[in-house]
Design an enzyme around this catalytic site. Sequence first.
Site, PDB file in Angstrom:
ATOM      1  CE  LYS A   1      -2.108  -1.155   3.808  1.00  0.00           C
ATOM      2  NZ  LYS A   1      -1.507  -2.484   4.025  1.00  0.00           N
ATOM      3  CB  THR A   2       3.603   2.368   2.208  1.00  0.00           C
ATOM      4  OG1 THR A   2       2.762   2.221   3.360  1.00  0.00           O
ATOM      5  CG2 THR A   2       4.444   3.611   2.373  1.00  0.00           C
ATOM      6  CG  ASP A  55       0.555   5.063   4.305  1.00  0.00           C
ATOM      7  OD1 ASP A  55      -0.261   4.119   4.220  1.00  0.00           O
ATOM      8  OD2 ASP A  55       1.789   4.893   4.355  1.00  0.00           O
ATOM      9  CD  GLU A  56      -0.154   2.965   8.531  1.00  0.00           C
ATOM     10  OE1 GLU A  56      -1.128   2.268   8.923  1.00  0.00           O
ATOM     11  OE2 GLU A  56       0.997   2.518   8.413  1.00  0.00           O
ATOM     12  CD  GLN A  96      -1.524  -3.144   9.126  1.00  0.00           C
ATOM     13  OE1 GLN A  96      -0.496  -2.686   9.610  1.00  0.00           O
ATOM     14  NE2 GLN A  96      -1.663  -3.394   7.836  1.00  0.00           N
ATOM     15  NE  ARG A 132       3.979  -4.310  10.972  1.00  0.00           N
ATOM     16  CZ  ARG A 132       3.437  -3.821   9.852  1.00  0.00           C
ATOM     17  NH1 ARG A 132       4.073  -2.927   9.147  1.00  0.00           N
ATOM     18  NH2 ARG A 132       2.271  -4.255   9.436  1.00  0.00           N
TER      19      ARG A 132
HETATM   20  P1  ATP Z   1       1.676  -2.091   5.989  1.00  0.00           P
HETATM   21  O1  ATP Z   1       0.248  -2.520   5.995  1.00  0.00           O
HETATM   22  O2  ATP Z   1       2.461  -2.849   6.984  1.00  0.00           O
HETATM   23  O3  ATP Z   1       1.837  -0.613   6.055  1.00  0.00           O
HETATM   24  P2  ATP Z   1       2.063  -1.944   3.153  1.00  0.00           P
HETATM   25  O4  ATP Z   1       0.855  -2.540   2.548  1.00  0.00           O
HETATM   26  O5  ATP Z   1       2.160  -0.479   3.207  1.00  0.00           O
HETATM   27  O6  ATP Z   1       2.276  -2.587   4.577  1.00  0.00           O
HETATM   28  P3  ATP Z   1       4.625  -1.809   1.896  1.00  0.00           P
HETATM   29  O7  ATP Z   1       5.414  -1.390   3.064  1.00  0.00           O
HETATM   30  O8  ATP Z   1       4.323  -0.826   0.843  1.00  0.00           O
HETATM   31  O9  ATP Z   1       3.305  -2.557   2.367  1.00  0.00           O
HETATM   32  O10 ATP Z   1       5.329  -3.047   1.188  1.00  0.00           O
HETATM   33  C1  ATP Z   1       5.806  -4.170   1.921  1.00  0.00           C
HETATM   34  C2  ATP Z   1       7.095  -4.680   1.322  1.00  0.00           C
HETATM   35  O11 ATP Z   1       6.839  -5.287   0.037  1.00  0.00           O
HETATM   36  C3  ATP Z   1       8.096  -3.584   1.054  1.00  0.00           C
HETATM   37  O12 ATP Z   1       9.382  -4.095   1.310  1.00  0.00           O
HETATM   38  C4  ATP Z   1       7.917  -3.286  -0.406  1.00  0.00           C
HETATM   39  O13 ATP Z   1       9.079  -2.745  -0.982  1.00  0.00           O
HETATM   40  C5  ATP Z   1       7.604  -4.661  -0.978  1.00  0.00           C
HETATM   41  N1  ATP Z   1       6.765  -4.649  -2.198  1.00  0.00           N
HETATM   42  C6  ATP Z   1       5.568  -4.076  -2.330  1.00  0.00           C
HETATM   43  N2  ATP Z   1       5.052  -4.306  -3.559  1.00  0.00           N
HETATM   44  C7  ATP Z   1       5.970  -5.056  -4.231  1.00  0.00           C
HETATM   45  C8  ATP Z   1       6.032  -5.638  -5.563  1.00  0.00           C
HETATM   46  N3  ATP Z   1       5.057  -5.475  -6.422  1.00  0.00           N
HETATM   47  N4  ATP Z   1       7.113  -6.337  -5.867  1.00  0.00           N
HETATM   48  C9  ATP Z   1       8.120  -6.496  -4.958  1.00  0.00           C
HETATM   49  N5  ATP Z   1       8.130  -6.002  -3.720  1.00  0.00           N
HETATM   50  C10 ATP Z   1       7.067  -5.277  -3.343  1.00  0.00           C
HETATM   51 MG    MG Z   2       2.310   0.881   4.815  1.00  0.00          MG
END
Ligand code: ATP
Ligand code: MG
Length: 744
Positions: A36-37, A222-223, A259, A622
């Site tokens: 997402k981020t 975000d969040e 979350q 995490r």
């Molecule tokens: P959270 O809910 O914990 O905030 P998130 O959904 O924001 O998580 P991110 O932090 O954006 O997730 O991504 C998690 C990990 O996966 C990061 O290390 C990111 O670089 C990697 N990632 C995300 N999308 C891809 C992709 N399409 N290919 C490879 N790696 C990815």
């Molecule tokens: Mg995130």
Amino acid sequence: MLSAEKLLFELNPAQATAVSHAGGPLLVVAGAGSGKTRVLTRRIAYLMSERNVAPYQILAITFTNKAAGEMKARVAELVGPVAKSMWVSTFHSACVRILRKEAVLLGYSNTFSIYDSADSLRLITIVTKELNLDSKRYPAKAFQSMISHAKNELMGPQDYLNAASNQFEEVVADVYSVYQLRLQRANAMDFDDLILKTVNVLQRFPEAKARLRSRFRHVLVDEYQDTNHAQYMLVRELVGSQDEGIPPAELCVVGDADQSIYGFRGATIRNILQFELDYPKATIVLLEQNYRSTQNILSAANAVITKNAGRKEKNLWTDSGSGALLTGYVAENEHDEARFIADEIRQLQRDDKSRPGDTAIFYRTNAQSRVFEEVFMRNALPYKVVGGLRFYERREVKDLLAYLRVLANLEDEISVRRIINVPKRGIGDTSLDYIAHFAKAQEVTFWQALLRASEAPGLANRAMQSIQEFTSMIIALHILVEAKTRPSVIVEAALEQSGLLTELANSTDPQDEVRVENLKELVAVSIEYEERDSDELIEDEVISLAGFLEKVSLVADADEIPDGEDHGGVVTMMTLHTAKGLEFPTVFLTGMEDGIFPHSRTLGDNNELEEERRLAYVGLTRARHRLYISRAEYRSTWGAPNYNPPSRFLDEIPEEVIQWRNELSTSLSPSLIKRSRVAPPPRATGKKISTIQLLIGDRVSHDTFGLGSVVSIAGEGDKAEATILFGTYGEKRLLLRYAPVEKL
Ligand code: ATP
Ligand code: MG
């Protein structure tokens, strides 16, 4: 600039859709680690390079300043230094920037000050005094938290009064209204005002709204699950609607209802669950692939969160393989837990599996870091505590230590000055200046001058009285030191008699709950000190307050901590709340006991338990490769051992994904059975000593001062005192609650 292809590189189709989506509101909902981020960051870069959006047209909101910094850096990597002029910030800092321009509309000048929580509390206290409210019945802290809550709900004083349903709420409305007037007169805003006032500007001043609306063409959050009502309205107003002349801004929010962990601050998952209703034309993108964790880690997290009722089922998967099993460890107590973790981190490093810098330790409450800090320091294992100070750097811990230093040494002027007005006793800097002058003129020490405060020129009567009350409290406590009372009893006595504990305990500010926990932790430290095996004592060393303080100052010396430059980085320690949004190759999730995590405060309330479970989900997700989960059989609170049952969240983790290192979950090892049957030795703490009742003329025996007879008595409850005439020691005024006296 990079090509679109490059910006969409390493994104799955759903992510790419979200990044390149144009037009109506966009909601990305997905479980942890699904990118997402990453979508937000890439989207910002994409807007600039593919859709010619200027950086100043973008407003991106993240949850912490740290996250904002990281996001900016990532965007800069993609689009270069133009990213600098883009607003990536927290809600609060975005609002400050808006208000610096617009607050004049509300009658503030643009140099308004921002009151932090302590400032605001001071003002509320003044207001309650002016309104003649009894501070016992109506503690200022209670008003502070109710007013804050009202502001998060966008309720002004009048709204609050209209909604008041009992007398107390009417009083709150009164205080709120005067407080608000005083803030305005002081040209000041508190934290909650920053959001509230920005919303006011948007709602009441169409021209200002148009200005802001035509500037921010893209709003990204975000969040989103952790926004409260005021923040929600802020976003809504900034985005605007079709019929306002200016087309609505493009809105992109990302979040995960599982979350949501800030309900206690007024955040509401509703904002995410009802996004579709609020924005009927919204596009919803679901992400299902997790790129962060192994399957075993995900299975554990998914199994836990499934236990929450009324959530949308998600289907999070990963193709990174099952990975290692989770490791479980049942420690005997919190020290054993910390030792196990320190050893394990070293072992992982020796085996080249994980470096200390790749490792994080999570706990539920700040105070839990203390034992880790001590064990790590002893093992020369470098660490940092994120989002909180190291234990001995925390204000309340330093305050209590300053009391103890004064008790050990009445002439310690710095410590006396630190505590003389903590908690507030109306002894201000001016009064202290008079005392200092007097001390100089009379060539006596600061403490001596305090004792003679009535002779000090210039000193106001009220200040003089307060000083006398202060010195007499210190003297009463000091007798405990003379009487060679156990350090832990002195620590508790200082806590109680100083008023430090009462002040915090009456507060409803969650921060103060944390402070009470830290102070309790210091009581535990003193008991640990007393209970060291006697062979650990250095020759001639006796258990004493001075010895305790010496031990603490050695541990507290921050210079002792190696910086970790050549050691594979430093281990990161933080609370679960702080861990949100972050990821680490190796994670230790600690203190998995009912009463610790879930927190004891939440055990009786299903909603709060569900929030704790979401926090567990945050913690578990995490971890990228290795996840350790530990609990302690017993742990000290107030220095007394507390046997907490295993956390209910442990039971929710499927057996097949976790391997228990010491096999305690199924069969208890013989040594532990033995240990757990033998209760730890009973500990005498101030708490358990009931105050002895004495009359004038009673004959008593004191452990240190010997035989004596009661000359006079004064005070009541935990402040009850007796003046006793002892043979060789003369007259002593004793606080009966802590005095080892027996009636003969
Ligand atoms: P959270 O809910 O914990 O905030 P998130 O959904 O924001 O998580 P991110 O932090 O954006 O997730 O991504 C998690 C990990 O996966 C990061 O290390 C990111 O670089 C990697 N990632 C995300 N999308 C891809 C992709 N399409 N290919 C490879 N790696 C990815
Ligand atoms: Mg995130």
